[in-house]
Design a protein around this motif. Structure first.
Motif, PDB file in Angstrom:
ATOM      1  N   LEU A 189      -4.401  -5.472  -2.749  1.00 50.58           N
ATOM      2  CA  LEU A 189      -2.994  -5.696  -3.071  1.00 50.58           C
ATOM      3  C   LEU A 189      -2.503  -6.984  -2.392  1.00 50.58           C
ATOM      4  O   LEU A 189      -1.833  -7.821  -3.015  1.00 50.58           O
ATOM      5  CB  LEU A 189      -2.149  -4.499  -2.607  1.00 50.58           C
ATOM      6  N   LEU A 193       9.301   0.258   0.464  1.00 55.94           N
ATOM      7  CA  LEU A 193       7.961  -0.334   0.432  1.00 55.94           C
ATOM      8  C   LEU A 193       6.803   0.654   0.654  1.00 55.94           C
ATOM      9  O   LEU A 193       5.859   0.695  -0.155  1.00 55.94           O
ATOM     10  CB  LEU A 193       7.897  -1.510   1.422  1.00 55.94           C
ATOM     11  N   GLY A 197      12.576 -11.021   4.028  1.00 57.16           N
ATOM     12  CA  GLY A 197      13.025 -11.370   2.672  1.00 57.16           C
ATOM     13  C   GLY A 197      13.532 -10.175   1.879  1.00 57.16           C
ATOM     14  O   GLY A 197      14.105 -10.332   0.805  1.00 57.16           O
ATOM     15  N   LEU A 198      13.286  -8.964   2.381  1.00 54.13           N
ATOM     16  CA  LEU A 198      13.659  -7.772   1.616  1.00 54.13           C
ATOM     17  C   LEU A 198      14.964  -7.170   2.142  1.00 54.13           C
ATOM     18  O   LEU A 198      15.298  -7.305   3.317  1.00 54.13           O
ATOM     19  CB  LEU A 198      12.551  -6.719   1.703  1.00 54.13           C
ATOM     20  N   GLU A 208       6.370   2.728  -2.403  1.00 60.39           N
ATOM     21  CA  GLU A 208       5.835   1.946  -3.521  1.00 60.39           C
ATOM     22  C   GLU A 208       4.341   1.712  -3.347  1.00 60.39           C
ATOM     23  O   GLU A 208       3.592   1.668  -4.327  1.00 60.39           O
ATOM     24  CB  GLU A 208       6.554   0.607  -3.616  1.00 60.39           C
ATOM     25  N   LEU A 209       3.932   1.571  -2.093  1.00 60.47           N
ATOM     26  CA  LEU A 209       2.498   1.367  -1.853  1.00 60.47           C
ATOM     27  C   LEU A 209       1.685   2.596  -2.252  1.00 60.47           C
ATOM     28  O   LEU A 209       0.507   2.487  -2.580  1.00 60.47           O
ATOM     29  CB  LEU A 209       2.234   1.017  -0.385  1.00 60.47           C
ATOM     30  N   GLN A 240       9.210 -11.816  -5.191  1.00 62.35           N
ATOM     31  CA  GLN A 240      10.336 -11.549  -4.307  1.00 62.35           C
ATOM     32  C   GLN A 240      10.272 -12.467  -3.076  1.00 62.35           C
ATOM     33  O   GLN A 240      11.279 -12.990  -2.628  1.00 62.35           O
ATOM     34  CB  GLN A 240      10.273 -10.103  -3.841  1.00 62.35           C
ATOM     35  N   ARG A 267       6.142  -8.069  -8.221  1.00 63.03           N
ATOM     36  CA  ARG A 267       7.494  -8.058  -7.669  1.00 63.03           C
ATOM     37  C   ARG A 267       7.482  -8.549  -6.225  1.00 63.03           C
ATOM     38  O   ARG A 267       8.283  -9.402  -5.846  1.00 63.03           O
ATOM     39  CB  ARG A 267       8.079  -6.643  -7.745  1.00 63.03           C
ATOM     40  N   LEU A 268       6.537  -8.020  -5.433  1.00 66.70           N
ATOM     41  CA  LEU A 268       6.511  -8.411  -4.024  1.00 66.70           C
ATOM     42  C   LEU A 268       6.217  -9.898  -3.856  1.00 66.70           C
ATOM     43  O   LEU A 268       6.803 -10.566  -3.007  1.00 66.70           O
ATOM     44  CB  LEU A 268       5.469  -7.593  -3.264  1.00 66.70           C
ATOM     45  N   LEU A 315       4.425  -3.743  -8.817  1.00 66.63           N
ATOM     46  CA  LEU A 315       4.610  -3.924  -7.373  1.00 66.63           C
ATOM     47  C   LEU A 315       4.085  -5.280  -6.883  1.00 66.63           C
ATOM     48  O   LEU A 315       4.790  -6.028  -6.201  1.00 66.63           O
ATOM     49  CB  LEU A 315       3.914  -2.776  -6.617  1.00 66.63           C
TER      50      LEU A 315
END
Lengths: 230, 827
Positions: free
Chosen positions: B746, A118, A109-110, A121-122, B458, B454-455, B451
């Motif tokens: 998360l 990613l 999906g990205l 961001e993590l 998304q 968004r994830l 995040l």
């Protein structure tokens, strides 16, 4: 390709002691790996070769903390993986480890850019987008940032995966048959790129392959057969 | 045969590897619920009709003022129908120097064919159930006859020339009607004693009720053959037409049963569709491999179709068995509320459950199967190669056609099928567009979010088609749950309004104007309540716009009944509380020569606003213009009128008054005082009818509550299937994220937000759709008043969000407890 390649220095980045993996099935236990011992120092490269079913990918998974051994220990920077919980191992991976898989394992999906961003961001990096875009530029995909995996060829997907693996500047890179899903020419390009990035970032490389020529580009090689090191 | 054997082998291997578990489970759940509801609906419906038939004491009744012809009796005998008859008339009885107008009923030995009579031997004795009426030479009487005529059990009561022994006090008669013959205190005797009374003379005002009961097919045939043979004075009665206060409730309950069945069919369909999709996705590789090994498209289609049929037969058989047990268990729970004898299940509804399972499975599995057929052999080399999508028209067209056939099969109601089908299609398109729109709106917001947000969002936005199919499934499930709840609550409310506690249960007629004040005082004193008095002028409608009314009348219609007898005309300053104006205004400037007409009668006689109606009262004729049309709720069993005039129009004619009041059982003695003080007054007791009505409505309410629970249960199965169907994809993503270093907190947050978002969007869409469907259903099918429930607009989206988030969270909890390697290998 004997045990002589294993470093004996106390500064080993990865240390494996009497590692074993057993799976219980309906017909009885199967020993996938038995009594593996090795040490890898920072900056070294190691190829794990062997026939199909010899336990290469299982060993890689155990070294990276993606799976847990049935016996023995794996230490990364003196941290025993078996004593850590899954979250702690995930944090360790985020800080120290990059991955390249045979099946690319991009998130469908990205976009290419988002896939590479990613891991940054993590770890809450504010400059994720800039760094990811620069690395994609470096692997030759500067013009494909907004493409999703479905819109990319196999070779391009593996380059995105390479960029994602190196974007955090990991101390260790695990690569599991990185050219397995690619044709020879594309595969060769990807391997060149992998070694270039590895050299640039001085990453410790652990590579699983059945390609002897590719294995020879690494400093050390171990061979597995029937779950045992030869 | 070879294909079948291979299909069986592959299916067995799939089963062994655990690939089939989810689809098998979904099928079993779907078929179990469909079979259970089909059996339950069938049995309850049959029971309800049988129960309702008690109100006629038979399945069919011919009401006649003369004996019916021998041909009819012979025809009924030929069709193996049971027969009984009752003869009703009023007669003045005199005993101990007291006079009483009694409703006499002579019954044959077989009476009643449906339901039972109840009697008692004293005030304190418990009621006894009697299968048949009085023996020869005996009479059963209501208690009021005993008290009014100073009689005791065992004494003689003379009806006409025949003295009969009072053997029982009659406490319940199943077919007691709300007319004069039934509502005067009852004296029941055997028809064999009737001749000896010599009461029946040529010209006597008598009602014959010829009663028939038997198998539905024979009854239908009898009804068809009977109709042309009846003369104008004979009327065919069945429960739907002749007891509107019961028939209306029954019809709505039957429709609710139908609706519940449809809800279950829809939900079962969606559940299977979601699971089949996952099944076919997982079989893409097998199909590609078979292509590589040289199978043709046709061979692959045959192979997978056989597999689906085998799977369908196996799972449906298990589902049928479980469905049977479930309905038996539900009926066991309902036992105390239902009549003692529950109708046996018909074989058809059992087989129907089995066929249903296979048909639904094929309807939803065939389109994805067609996709499998088109899988490229290259997929073996390139796993990301998707098959060509099957035509959306084919997929949805096939599914909708099949569902429509099933809905029709269930309801036998073309109108309801069309309503559900069309609103379903419209709702589906609307839902799709709304879901697409909402997800598109989310996209620009993504970069501004944290995040986790968004994830998670998304995932929803990027995988739009997957998200939309999930939103559709969730919305559908939530929609049907809300629909079941709303219709259920409104039906029950409607019935409760129909019969409020302390609804007037007695009528007093023929009150002269000078008696009104004192009667009002007496009633007030006895009941502690106020009663409304309606003036009554007996008159006949003779012409509409100067054309004789007979020209407008069709045989056996409401119009014919209303114009062949005197009507009760009344006047009123205000609109009676149970009436609703459907056109025109209540009295405004013009009050002279205006009349308000009941809507159904107006429709029947073609009366429109502004028409001139001519009435005859005594020897005088006068005209009035229609100034409004009213909807009247006859089922409330309150005084209601076809014609209401403005005050000032009818006062000049001789008139009496009518009132209604509530009397508790303990206050019954007041009736004798009332009749003694005002001998001209006729008192009608409708308390027994109201009690009957209450019993049946309570039973219907309970049944509907259980059906609703089944609907909700089925709704949860679709939620479960929809969540499970998407787990593979989410597990895969989570495993990659864990590999890259995401921690479980998360991941859990992402899953919660994602599912909560799905739930919220689905909840909002479900409420919109459910409200629209409810409006359409109420307006066109169930004839209930629509009102929006504000609380549901908040409650449904929020609770859907919570429930789906929790289900998703727990469904994926394992992901954070399993190593990434295990997950990646298991997918």
């Amino acid at each position: 390709m004997t045990r002589s390649h294993i470093s004996e220095t106390p500064t080993s980045l990865i240390e494996v002691r009497q590692l074993g993996k057993t799976v219980n099935t309906a017909t009885g236990p199967i020993h996938i790996l038995t009594d593996i011992n090795l040490r890898i120092n920072a900056g070294e490269s190691l190829a794990i070769i062997g026939t199909s079913g010899s336990g290469k990918s299982t060993l890689l998974g155990l070294l990276a903390g993606l799976d847990l051994p049935s016996q023995g220990e794996v230490f990364i920077q003196q941290h025993a993986l078996t004593t850590m919980d899954e979250d702690a191992r995930a944090e360790l991976r985020n800080q120290l480890i990059g991955f390249v898989f045979q099946a690319f394992q991009l998130l469908p999906g990205l976009t290419a850019l988002e896939n590479v961003m990613l891991p940054l961001e993590l770890s809450h990096r504010a400059d994720a987008e800039v760094v990811a875009a620069a690395l994609l530029q470096r692997v030759g995909l500067g013009n494909r940032l907004t493409h999703t995996p479905k819109q990319l060829s196999g070779g391009e997907q593996q380059r995105v995966a390479l960029a994602r693996a190196f974007v955090t500047q990991p101390r260790i890179l695990f690569a599991d048959e990185p050219t397995g899903n690619l044709d020879r020419k594309t595969g060769a390009h990807i391997i060149d790129l992998l070694f270039e990035l590895n050299a640039e970032q001085q990453t410790t490389l652990i590579l699983v392959t059945h390609d002897v020529q590719l294995a020879q580009r690494c400093q050390h090689t171990i061979t597995l057969e029937g779950g045992c090191m030869l | 045969m070879k294909a079948l054997a291979l299909a069986f082998k592959l299916l067995f291997r799939d089963y062994r590897s655990g690939e089939l578990s989810l689809l098998f489970l979904a099928l079993i759940i779907a078929v179990t619920s469909v079979t259970a509801i089909s059996l339950l609906a069938d049995r309850l419906q049959q029971t309800m009709v049988t129960q309702a038939a008690e109100f006629l004491a038979a399945d069919l009744v011919v009401n006649s003022t003369t004996p019916i012809s021998a041909d009819i009796v012979q025809m009924a005998t030929g069709l193996n129908l049971q027969q009984a008859q009752s003869i009703e008339f009023t007669s003045v009885i005199m005993e101990n120097e007291q006079l009483l107008l009694a409703g006499v009923k002579a019954v044959s030995n077989n009476y009643p064919l449906r339901g039972q009579l109840k009697t008692s031997l004293s005030d304190y004795a418990t009621e006894q159930i009697q299968a048949h009426g009085p023996e020869r030479n005996t009479v059963w009487v209501e208690k009021r006859i005993l008290s009014a005529l100073n009689l005791k059990l065992g004494e003689q009561l003379r009806i006409g020339e025949k003295a009969l022994t009072i053997s029982h006090v009659l406490t319940y008669e199943p077919d007691k009607r709300g007319d004069l013959y039934s509502l005067s205190p009852r004296a029941m005797l055997n028809t064999e004693d009737l001749a000896a009374t010599q009461v029946i003379q040529p010209g006597s005002h008598i009602h014959y009720f010829w009663q028939f009961a038997g198998a539905p097919e024979a009854l239908a045939q009898f009804k068809q053959q009977l109709k042309p043979l009846l003369n104008p004075s004979q009327k065919l009665m069945d429960i739907h037409e002749d007891r509107p206060e019961i028939g209306g409730a029954l019809q709505r309950a039957e429709r609710y049963l139908g609706l519940s069945s449809i809800v279950i069919v829809l939900i079962a369909g969606v559940t299977i569709a979601m699971s089949t999709r996952r099944y076919s996705e997982r079989h893409l590789d097998t199909a590609a491999l078979l292509r590589c090994l040289g199978s043709t498209q046709a061979q692959i289609l045959t192979l997978f179709t056989w597999q689906i049929i085998l799977l369908g037969v196996l799972a449906s058989s298990v589902g049928c068995g479980l469905g049977w047990l479930l309905q038996d268990f539900l009926l066991h729970l309902l036992a105390s509320l239902l009549p003692q004898k529950i109708a046996a299940p018909s074989l058809l509804s059992i087989v129907f459950g089995l066929l249903m399972g296979i048909i639904i499975l094929l309807g939803f599995a065939l389109p994805p199967l067609l996709q499998l057929r088109k899988v490229s052999a290259l997929r073996v080399l390139r796993r990301d190669l998707e098959p060509l999508p099957a035509s959306a028209w084919l997929v949805y067209g096939l599914a909708i056609s099949l569902l429509s056939v099933l809905i029709w099969q269930y309801t036998h109601d073309l109108r309801m099928t069309a309503t559900i089908g069309l609103s379903g299609v419209a709702g589906f398109v609307l839902l799709y567009a709304l879901a697409y729109g909402l997800l598109t709106l989310l996209k620009p917001l993504l970069p501004k979010l944290s995040l986790a947000w968004r994830l998670s969002l998304q995932n929803l936005v990027q995988e739009r088609s997957t998200s939309i199919s999930q939103i559709l499934a969730f919305s559908m499930a939530l929609m049907v749950m809300q629909l079941s709840y709303t219709v259920k609550s409104d039906l029950i409310d409607n019935w409760q309004q129909q019969l409020p506690v302390q609804a007037p249960n007695h009528f007093a007629l023929n009150i002269f104007p000078e008696q009104v004040h004192s009667v009002e005082q007496d009633i007030q004193l006895a009941t502690q309540g106020n009663s409304h008095f309606y003036p009554i002028v007996r008159g006949r409608l003779t012409a509409i716009n100067d054309v004789a009314v007979q020209r407008y009348v069709t045989k056996d219609s409401q119009g014919q009944q209303a114009t062949e007898r005197d009507l009760s005309l009344t006047w009123s300053e205000s609109l009676p509380p149970d009436n609703t104006l459907v056109s025109g205004n209540w009295w405004q400037d013009k009050r002279e020569g205006v009349v308000s007409v009941e809507q159904k009668l107006a429709e029947n006689l073609g009366i429109k606003m502004g028409d001139r109606l001519t009435f005859t009262v005594g020897s005088e004729q006068f005209t009035a213009q229609v100034s409004s049309l009213r909807q009247v709720h006859w089922e409330t069993m309150q005084p209601n009128f076809y014609m209401i005039f403005a005050p000032g129009n009818l006062e000049r004619f001789a008139h009496t008054f009518l009132t209604s009041f509530y009397l508790a059982p303990a206050q019954k003695a007041f009736l004798n005082t009332l009749v003694k003080n005002y001998p001209s007054i006729t008192v009608l007791e409708v308390d027994q009818i109201l009690a009957q009505l209450k019993t049946i409505l309570t039973q219907l309410t309970t049944t509907i509550n259980y059906l609703f629970s089944l609907g909700v249960l089925a709704g949860f199965t679709v939620l479960f299937a929809a969540i499970t169907a998407s787990l593979d994809q989410r597990k895969h993503k989570s495993a990659i994220m864990r590999t890259l270093g995401a921690n479980s907190r998360l991941l859990n947050t992402i899953h919660c937000i994602e599912f909560a978002g799905l739930g919220l969007i689905s909840g909002i869409l479900a409420v919109c759709l459910a409200e629209s469907v409810t409006w359409v259903l109420y307006h066109f099918v169930m004839h209930l008043e629509y009102h929006s429930r504000v609380l549901l607009w908040v409650l449904i989206p929020l609770s859907a969000s919570g429930v789906i988030a929790a289900a998703g969270y727990f469904g994926l909890l394992k992901v954070s407890q399993t190593t990434p390697m295990q997950i990646l290998r298991s997918l």
